[in-house]
Design a protein around this motif. Structure first.
Motif: not given
Length: 84
Positions: A31-32, A38-39, A45-48, A63-64
């Protein structure tokens, strides 16, 4: 935050991010390297990020970033995001 690398860079290491998100270390590094998340992993990711107290990591932010990447790749703008 304007890139997925910036999001990933909030963690002390890519390995720590991968562990928190529930993916393998190689996946995190991939990813980096690609500056991509990935969506279907946005929610984790938000929770972490929230568990670590990282402010500004939201589904909307991710999303942006994804939409801006798509626009830069495809050259098609969505008027809502062009103003963001």
């Amino acid at each position: 935050m304007r890139t997925f690398r910036e999001i990933i860079g909030l963690w002390p290491t890519v390995s720590a991010m991968a562990l928190d998100v529930g993916v393998g270390e190689r996946t995190g590094f991939s990813w980096w390297q690609r500056d991509s998340i990935p969506s279907d992993r946005f929610a984790s990711v938000v929770r972490a990020a929230a568990k670590r107290g990282y402010v500004g990591v939201t589904a909307d932010t991710l999303a942006i970033i994804a939409e801006r990447r798509r626009i830069s790749r495809d050259g098609h703008a969505n008027n809502d995001l062009a103003a963001a």
